[in-house]
Design an enzyme around this catalytic site. Structure first.
Site, short mmCIF file in Angstrom:
data_model
loop_
_atom_site.label_atom_id
_atom_site.label_comp_id
_atom_site.label_asym_id
_atom_site.label_seq_id
_atom_site.Cartn_x
_atom_site.Cartn_y
_atom_site.Cartn_z
N PRO A 626 25.85 -5.46 -18.56
CA PRO A 626 26.49 -5.52 -19.88
C PRO A 626 26.29 -4.25 -20.70
CG PRO A 626 25.36 -7.58 -19.41
CD PRO A 626 24.99 -6.62 -18.30
N GLN A 632 31.26 1.64 -21.52
CA GLN A 632 32.61 1.95 -21.08
C GLN A 632 33.64 1.47 -22.10
OE1 GLN A 632 33.95 3.66 -18.24
NE2 GLN A 632 31.96 4.38 -18.86
N VAL A 697 36.59 -2.53 -15.96
CA VAL A 697 36.54 -2.71 -17.41
C VAL A 697 36.69 -1.36 -18.14
CG1 VAL A 697 34.03 -2.50 -17.73
CG2 VAL A 697 35.32 -4.11 -19.14
N GLY A 698 36.58 -0.26 -17.40
CA GLY A 698 36.51 1.06 -18.03
C GLY A 698 37.80 1.50 -18.70
N GLU A 699 38.92 0.97 -18.26
CA GLU A 699 40.18 1.34 -18.89
C GLU A 699 40.68 0.26 -19.83
OE1 GLU A 699 42.62 2.48 -15.54
OE2 GLU A 699 41.90 4.54 -15.70
MO1 MOS Z 1 41.84 7.35 -13.86
S1 MOS Z 1 43.06 8.08 -15.28
O1 MOS Z 1 40.76 8.59 -13.46
O2 MOS Z 1 40.73 6.18 -14.33
#
Ligand code: MOS
Length: 739
Positions: A626, A632, A697-699
Site C-alpha cells: 500500500p 504511484q 495502479v501506476g497509471e
Molecule cells: Mo508507459 S507511458 O511507460 O507506462
C-alpha cells in the site's frame, strides 16, 4: 508456468509480507546517494570520455555539409561522429524517426553529431564550433491547421490501448438524433513532455564486438533487441544494464539517441563514452505526448440513461508514427447501446509523438469526463449519480464478456462519502471562502490491466540468502521492494534475507516497466520461479513438495522441520521460470477503476487556480504494498494536476519545435501546488490477473484527474474551459463580479 485458469489459494495469500506497507528496500541507497544512476556509473568502465550531442536547428530538410575543422582542433576533443559519416540507422522498437545517420532531417533537434572530449565542458564547447549547412524544407507543425486533412487510422499505444479508425456498436447517428438530451463538444489537449527528473543517459563500452550500455531504460529486453537492430549487430553481443532509473513515464520505454550515440562514439573513440541528453534535447530530440482534438457526443434519456456515445480524436505524428489512442476507454467505461469511437491522424513534422504515462486514457478521459460532467448538469443529475446510472458490468461492445472485477460504483460512492461530496453546491459559482471561489469536481478513472510474459531466476545461496534476478526495472516505482516481498512470502524468509538484482539484460527477460503492467507481471514471474525453487528445495531435503510449508526460515512437512538454508548446504540451488498467460484476459475484461475527487479555489480577482484537496479511491486488484502503490497514485494525481493546469509544450508553428524546452518554461506542479492528497484502495484480489491477484495502479492515478480538476473549476466559477491546460487567461475576462 502457464497461467490459464483463475488463481486459487496459494502462498501469496498468507499476506505476511505481501500487502504490507513496507519501506522501499532501496530507499537507503537513494537517500544516501549510493544508488548510482546511468551517468554516475564512474566505476563500470575505465577512462570514460564525454559525448555531447548536437541537435538539428531546423525541423525539416537536409544537411548539405558539416564543417568540423575547428571543432576537431578544439582542446580535449577525442573524436567527432557526424550524421554524414554514418549511414541511416535502422529504427528500433516504437521508434519512428531515425535516431542518427544520413543527411535527412525529420524533426527539430534530431541528432546531427556527437562530439567526444576529455571533459563535458570541452565536448560542449567544441560542439558549438561545428558549422552545419542546412537546406530547409517547409513542414507541417500546426495540428489545428492540419486537422482537416487528417486520415482515419487504427492504432495502439504500445501499452495496450488499441482502437480502430471507426469502431461501431448499433446505430450511433440514429440514436443520437433520437435522444431527448444531447451534448456535442470538442475538447483539446496540448503536447506534453514527460519531464522525468533523470535525463536520458548512457555509458557505452565495447570489448571487441561486444557492446555494454549502462543506461536509463524502462524495457531492457526491448532495448537489447532494438540496440542490436539499430546498430546491425547480433543481439547476443549487446548487454543493457539499468538498475536505477530516475523516472521515465514512457519516455524511456525505448532506445533513444543517448544510447545509440554513446555506442557509435565509443567505437570511434576506442574507449568508453558517456552521453546525457540535455533538457532541451529531451523535449525536442526524444518523444512527447501528442496533442489531441477530441469530439465527444452523448445522447441520453431524460432520466439520465446514455443511449448514444461517440468519441473521436485527431492527433498528429511523423510519417508512420502512431495516433494518440484517446478514445479507447470510451469503448468500456459506460453503458449505452449505440456507440462510435474513431481516430484520425494528421501528418506533422514535429518531434516524434509516443507513449507517455497512460497513453490514450490520460488525455482521453480529460475530454470524456468533462463531457460527462456537462451532460449531468444538462440532465439535472448529480455527476456521481449520472456515472453510477451508466455503469456496466460487461464490455458494452461484447456483452458476453464481463469485467473480471469492476467496482467503479464503489470507488465513486466511497469517494463521495469520504470527500464530503454532499456539501457540494450543484449550482456553480456560489461558494466563497474569502477571495476564493471554491468548487468540487469528480471524474471516473479507468485504465486496463495488461498481461505480459515475465521471467525471473531465484537462487538459494549457501548462506541461506535468497537472490532474485530479473531484467525488470524500478523506475522509481518500488519494483525492488514488491519483488523482495514476493520472494520473502514464497520462500518463508524475512525481507532482509532477500537480495534483488534488476535491470540487467543478462537476467531473465521480464515484462519491464510500462503500461502499469510491471508490478503484477514481474512479481508473478518471481512467483513462478519461486514455485520451482520450492520444488528444488523439497527434492533436496527429501520432502514432499505438495504439502511443504515454507515459514520463518524453516521448511515443514508432516512432522519434519528443516531449516531452509540446509537445502543449500551442499551447494547453491537455482531455479528459473516465467509466467506466461493463456486467454483469461480475452474471456473477461481486466481493467482498473478509480473515483477522483478534487477541490479547487479560484481567486475571484486574478482567476488563479489552486488545488485545495484531492482524493482517489482505486479498485486495482490486490495491493502488493500500500505504501509504494500510494506513492504511484499520488504521483499520478500530481501529473493530472499538471495536465489540467499548467503543462503545455508551446509549438512554434513557423519553425516547428517546442519552445519551452526546459523546466523553467515547461511548468510542472511543485510541492506548494499540491497541498493535500488522500488515496484509498478497495483491496480486491482478482484471481483472473495472475497468481498475485494484483493489477496495475501506476497509471490509474493520472487517469481522470485532469477532468476532475476542470470540473471543480467549473463548479467554483461557472466557467467551462474545454482547452487544456486551464490557465488563468482562459478564465479571467469571464470571471464573476467580485463585488
Ligand atoms: Mo508507459 S507511458 O511507460 O507506462
Amino acid at each position: 508456468m502457464k497461467f490459464d485458469t483463475p488463481a486459487t489459494q496459494n502462498p501469496i495469500d498468507q499476506l505476511k509480507v505481501i500487502g504490507q506497507s513496507v519501506n522501499r528496500i532501496d530507499g537507503k541507497f537513494k537517500t544516501t546517494g549510493t544508488a548510482a544512476y546511468a551517468y554516475e556509473r564512474h566505476d563500470v568502465a575505465p577512462n570514460q570520455a564525454y559525448g555531447y550531442v548536437l541537435g538539428a536547428s531546423i525541423a525539416k530538410g537536409r544537411i548539405r555539409a558539416i564543417d568540423d575543422t575547428s571543432a576537431r582542433a578544439a582542446p580535449g576533443v577525442v573524436t567527432i561522429v557526424t550524421t554524414l559519416d554514418t549511414p541511416p540507422l535502422a529504427l528500433g522498437q516504437m521508434n519512428y524517426a531515425n535516431l542518427f545517420g544520413g543527411a535527412e532531417i525529420a524533426h527539430y533537434h534530431q541528432a546531427v553529431a556527437v562530439v567526444v572530449a576529455e571533459t563535458f565542458e570541452q565536448a560542449r564547447a567544441a560542439a558549438f564550433l561545428l558549422t552545419v549547412d542546412y537546406e530547409t524544407e517547409a513542414g507541417r507543425f500546426d495540428l489545428a491547421a492540419e486537422a482537416g486533412s487528417a486520415e482515419p487510422v487504427g492504432g495502439d499505444s504500445g501499452e495496450g490501448s488499441d482502437s480502430g479508425p471507426g469502431d461501431r456498436v448499433g446505430d450511433f447517428e440514429g440514436a443520437f438524433a433520437a435522444a431527448p438530451v444531447t451534448l456535442d463538444h470538442t475538447y483539446t489537449t496540448p503536447d506534453e513532455s514527460h519531464a522525468m527528473m533523470e535525463p536520458h543517459a548512457t555509458i557505452a563500452a565495447w570489448q571487441g564486438e561486444k557492446l555494454t550500455l549502462w543506461t536509463s531504460n524502462q524495457m531492457i529486453a526491448w532495448s537489447k533487441g532494438s540496440v542490436a537492430k539499430i546498430l546491425g549487430i547480433p543481439k547476443e553481443n549487446v548487454r543493457v544494464d539499468s538498475p536505477y532509473i530516475g523516472g521515465g513515464f514512457g519516455g524511456k520505454l525505448f532506445v533513444r539517441a543517448d544510447a545509440v550515440l554513446a555506442a557509435l562514439a565509443a567505437k570511434a573513440a576506442r574507449r568508453p563514452v558517456k552521453v546525457a541528453l540535455t533538457r532541451p534535447l529531451i523535449v525536442n530530440n526524444t518523444t512527447h505526448r501528442p496533442a489531441t482534438i477530441q469530439r465527444v457526443r452523448l445522447g441520453a434519456t431524460r432520466d439520465g440513461i446514455i443511449t448514444a456515445i461517440a468519441h473521436e480524436s485527431i492527433s498528429g505524428n511523423l510519417k508512420d508514427g502512431p495516433p494518440e489512442t484517446a478514445v479507447d476507454q470510451t469503448k468500456l467505461l459506460y453503458a449505452g447501446a449505440h456507440r462510435l469511437t474513431g481516430m484520425k491522424l494528421a501528418r506533422l513534422d514535429l518531434p516524434e509523438g509516443n507513449a507517455m504515462r497512460a497513453p490514450g486514457e490520460a488525455p482521453g478521459l480529460m475530454a470524456l469526463e468533462v463531457a460527462m460532467d456537462e451532460m449531468a448538469e444538462k440532465l439535472g443529475l448529480d455527476p456521481v449519480e449520472f456515472r453510477i446510472r451508466n455503469d456496466t458490468q460487461v464490455d458494452p461492445g461484447n456483452p458476453e464478456r464481463p469485467f473480471s472485477q469492476r467496482d467503479l460504483v464503489g470507488c465513486l460512492t466511497l469517494g463521495a462519502t469520504t470527500f464530503g461530496w454532499d456539501k457540494r453546491n450543484p449550482k456553480p459559482g456560489q461558494v466563497r471562502d474569502g477571495h476564493w471561489l471554491v468548487g468540487l469536481g469528480v471524474a471516473s478513472g479507468f485504465r486496463n490491466n495488461l498481461l505480459a510474459k515475465s521471467g525471473a531466476r531465484v537462487r538459494l545461496e549457501v548462506d541461506g540468502r535468497v537472490t532474485v534476478e530479473t531484467d525488470m526495472t524500478d523506475i522509481g516505482t518500488g519494483s525492488y521492494t514488491i519483488i523482495a516481498q514476493t520472494a520473502a512470502e514464497m520462500m518463508g524468509v524475512a525481507l532482509d534475507g532477500i537480495v534483488v538484482r534488476l535491470g540487467d539484460s543478462d537476467h531473465p527477460a521480464s515484462a519491464g516497466s510500462g503500461g502499469q503492467w510491471g508490478a503484477n507481471n514481474a512479481t508473478a514471474g518471481v512467483y513462478a520461479a519461486c514455485v520451482k525453487l520450492r520444488e528444488a528445495v523439497a527434492q533436496r531435503l527429501g520432502i514432499n513438495s505438495a504439502d511443504a510449508v515454507f515459514a520463518d526460515g524453516v521448511v515443514r512437512s508432516g512432522n519434519r522441520a528443516v531449516p531452509l538454508c540446509e537445502a543449500a548446504a551442499s551447494g547453491e540451488l537455482v531455479a528459473e521460470d516465467a509466467i506466461e498467460y493463456g486467454d483469461l484476459s480475452k474471456k473477461q475484461q481486466q481493467s482498473t477503476f478509480a473515483g477522483h475527487f478534487v477541490e479547487v479555489g479560484v481567486d475571484i480577482h486574478t482567476a488563479e487556480i489552486r488545488v485545495r484537496r484531492m482524493l482517489a479511491v482505486c479498485a486495482a486488484g490486490r495491493i502488493l504494498n500500500p505504501k509504494s502503490a500510494r506513492s504511484q497514485v499520488i504521483g499520478g494525481m500530481v501529473m493530472g494536476v499538471g495536465a489540467a493546469l499548467m503543462e503545455e509544450l508551446a509549438v512554434d508553428t513557423r519553425r516547428g519545435f517546442f519552445v519551452n524546452h526546459d523546466l523553467a518554461g515547461y511548468e510542472v506542479p511543485v510541492h506548494a501546488d499540491i497541498p493535500h492528497q488522500k488515496v484509498i484502495f478497495l483491496d480486491e484480489p482478482d484471481p483472473q490477473s495472475s497468481p498475485m491477484k494484483a493489477k496495475g495502479v501506476g497509471e490509474l492515478g493520472v487517469c481522470g484527474v485532469g477532468a476532475a480538476v476542470a470540473n471543480a473549476v467549473y463548479n467554483a466559477t461557472g466557467l467551462r474551459v474545454r482547452d487544456y491546460p486551464l490557465t488563468l487567461d482562459k478564465l479571467l475576462d469571464r470571471m464573476p463580479d467580485a463585488a
